[in-house]
Design an enzyme around this catalytic site. Sequence first.
Site, PDB file in Angstrom:
ATOM      1  N   GLN A   1     -34.872 -30.197  13.629  1.00 16.62           N
ATOM      2  CA  GLN A   1     -36.237 -30.699  13.519  1.00 16.62           C
ATOM      3  C   GLN A   1     -36.361 -31.600  12.301  1.00 16.62           C
ATOM      4  OE1 GLN A   1     -38.665 -27.169  12.987  1.00 16.62           O
ATOM      5  NE2 GLN A   1     -37.311 -26.385  11.431  1.00 16.62           N
TER       6      GLN A   1
ATOM      7  N   ASP B   1     -43.025 -14.945  14.747  1.00 21.78           N
ATOM      8  CA  ASP B   1     -43.759 -16.000  14.042  1.00 21.78           C
ATOM      9  C   ASP B   1     -43.358 -17.349  14.622  1.00 21.78           C
ATOM     10  OD1 ASP B   1     -45.383 -17.305  12.292  1.00 21.78           O
ATOM     11  OD2 ASP B   1     -44.087 -17.056  10.544  1.00 21.78           O
TER      12      ASP B   1
END
Length: 509
Positions: A246, A377
Amino acid sequence: MRSRPRFARLTVLLAAFVCAACGLVYELELVALGDYLLGDTVTQTSVVLSVMVFAMGLGSLLAKRLTSRPATAFALVECALALTGGLSVLALYSCWAWIGRYQAAMVGLTCLIGILIGAEIPLLMTLIQRIRREDAGRAVADLFAADYVGALIGGLAFPFLILPGLGPGDGALLTGAVNAVAGAAVVLWLFREEPAPRIRRLLWGGCLLVLAVLAAAAAGSDAVERAARHALYGDQVRYATRSRYQEIVLTGPAEGPLRLYLDGRLAVCGPDEYRGSEGLVHPAMAAGPDARVLLLGGGDGLALREVLRHRGVRTVRLVDADPALPRLARTDPGLAALGGRSLDDPRVRTTAADPMAWLRGAGASGGDGPYDVVLADLPAPADGGPVKFHSQEFYGLATRLLSPGGRIAVRAGSDLDGLWQIESGLRTTGLQTAPYAVPGSATAACRPGPPDGAQNFLLAAATRPPLTLAPDAPAPRALTPDTLHATTTRLTALRPAHPPAALTLLGPR
């Protein structure tokens, strides 16, 4: 050429091999960039591949008009392809940053690259036949063999060499340079008798000009990327990198407020991040034993900070695919302070692995479980999160690692339809669920305009878990027992009589 036809033919096939490798790299660069900037890998891949294949067919038809002078036409096509493909990543990144018309620009650029790639095979076929007339079937077989093997090499080189070593931008520029040399230069040298001397000089000059433009773009690519990031994120970009997984950008002064962007998505807003972190962690930790905790995602250390506030915690295993994010959360003073330096706590063990792959391996080997609490998460699909992290298969793997009385807590986003779809996935594993919400947005202070609505969460266990707060941790700012009771009552009343089907790896999206 006439005196050494075998060598000339082999040289043309080698040019076809290299050009095919470059063409596939361009294609993969566009897919990777779309995934980085927009997410939704399946959509980006489908758009690029379908438009590219259509455009290649169109390019093959258009090439019929160029076969009278195939060497000259091929040199022009390769120069144009090297320039277009080499600059494609920088051009699209600039469109995304300054104009915002990324999809339209991507389709247009993909179509142009596809047309140029499609024109290669007819021209190469004509060149091979000019070297030595032979059966068309044999010539096509040799040409396509070189093309397909080149595509194989390009496809393997991209993820293992080009992307980790150069990144999409510099990788595309280098590919363009190779394309210009192997395509235009080789054919111009081999068939130098075809174009007139003046045209030949112009073609050589054009090839050199393309190489010069690509070199200049490579020298200025860092400046372009910095300017684009400043346009997107403001002037206080303190850290920016593109890892294998990313793009990570951290902005804001050391004293705050900090903003963390992952692939262009605002993931952390310093003044408001506590709402999401507290909402995910505290109800799950209060519903039973909490000595052993598994945190999936959360490499920024913020949810981990809330976990470690509970005195009963003995060990925490944090699993995040991208090692660059925990490394940033340890080394950046502002982000480390925001996370309470939780990643340096001796009770924490971090693992760089895809959460789903790790769950599968840990379930088969026993891992270091079972766990009292599993915290996912991970962003909900409606917020740009991958479907696989909210699928029935993912929750089934996580459930195998629960201890008796263990709980799973997940983020469900702000969309009610998404909440019920995620709840269906948890319930298919035999767990009972309790929906709840945290009022307010976790990014309101960092976004212009009206704030987002409440954030929804789900807590699941073998029996319906109680929603409460633990006395062994400081009282959270975003939650109270009354808030938990009110939101779960409201959401339970809104639950549809016929919930949507669960997300699966092969099922509804």
